[in-house]
Enzyme design. Sequence first.
Site, PDB file in Angstrom:
ATOM      1  N   CYS A  80      32.348  -4.836 -83.000  1.00  0.00           N
ATOM      2  CA  CYS A  80      32.619  -3.441 -83.313  1.00  0.00           C
ATOM      3  C   CYS A  80      31.650  -2.533 -82.549  1.00  0.00           C
ATOM      4  O   CYS A  80      31.743  -2.417 -81.335  1.00  0.00           O
ATOM      5  CB  CYS A  80      32.576  -3.197 -84.822  1.00  0.00           C
ATOM      6  SG  CYS A  80      33.363  -1.646 -85.351  1.00  0.00           S
ATOM      7  N   HIS A 184      36.742  -7.490 -86.195  1.00  0.00           N
ATOM      8  CA  HIS A 184      35.688  -8.163 -86.957  1.00  0.00           C
ATOM      9  C   HIS A 184      36.049  -9.629 -87.191  1.00  0.00           C
ATOM     10  O   HIS A 184      36.835  -9.937 -88.097  1.00  0.00           O
ATOM     11  CB  HIS A 184      35.498  -7.467 -88.310  1.00  0.00           C
ATOM     12  CG  HIS A 184      34.865  -6.126 -88.209  1.00  0.00           C
ATOM     13  ND1 HIS A 184      33.502  -5.926 -88.333  1.00  0.00           N
ATOM     14  CD2 HIS A 184      35.393  -4.899 -87.974  1.00  0.00           C
ATOM     15  CE1 HIS A 184      33.227  -4.640 -88.200  1.00  0.00           C
ATOM     16  NE2 HIS A 184      34.361  -4.001 -87.974  1.00  0.00           N
ATOM     17  N   GLU A 186      34.277 -11.868 -88.560  1.00  0.00           N
ATOM     18  CA  GLU A 186      33.772 -12.298 -89.875  1.00  0.00           C
ATOM     19  C   GLU A 186      34.718 -11.917 -91.002  1.00  0.00           C
ATOM     20  O   GLU A 186      34.584 -12.433 -92.125  1.00  0.00           O
ATOM     21  CB  GLU A 186      32.374 -11.715 -90.120  1.00  0.00           C
ATOM     22  CG  GLU A 186      32.317 -10.259 -90.507  1.00  0.00           C
ATOM     23  CD  GLU A 186      32.436  -9.275 -89.353  1.00  0.00           C
ATOM     24  OE1 GLU A 186      32.265  -8.065 -89.590  1.00  0.00           O
ATOM     25  OE2 GLU A 186      32.706  -9.727 -88.217  1.00  0.00           O
TER      26      GLU A 186
END
Length: 203
Positions: A80, A184, A186
């Site tokens: 990001c 993202h 994650e």
Amino acid sequence: MKIVIVDYGSGNLRSVQKGFEKTGHLATITNNPNDILDATHVVLPGVGAFSTCMKNLEVLHLLGPIKKAITDGKPYLGICLGLQILFTEGEEFGSFPGLNIIPGKVVRFPKTVRKVPHIGWNQIHIENKSDVLGGIAENSYFYFVHSYYGVPEKQDCVATTTQYDGVTFASAITKDNIFACQFHPEKSQAKGLALLSNFAKQR
């Protein structure tokens, strides 16, 4: 192997750390410049404003170690805002200099886009192969949360693109030892964990 996650005061650090742990790789969260210099892999997640991120990295004396890690050829993963600061400049709240590793600028979605920020699952289209994308299929879905995106001067660094409400933007870039993504990993379940695992295996 020593994976470090750079803590400049903002970002989903623990979720990134847990993502690496799920793939069997330990990662340390740190704002110590020496830890970055000693690392084998550097990860910079980030949320918030471009200028604030750059200012905090400068105050914490982390800009130099991050640049050195990249120029020394250590694998770098930007997530990001960790992608955005690689560019020459960002236009959020004015014009602010970035790391200038990827020539280009970070711009806001145009007014023609009906809903900003871009939040949720969206597809990636693979433009250039990268080992970090190994095993990840074309049109895979990843999770996004952003209002700005990077526009590189040259397209040869674009790893993936994504389309959002009529705008096609670079959703990941790759250059030498750098892989950085606007999405993202994650938060992207199995595909995201695969990406983190691929990154950890980079040498």
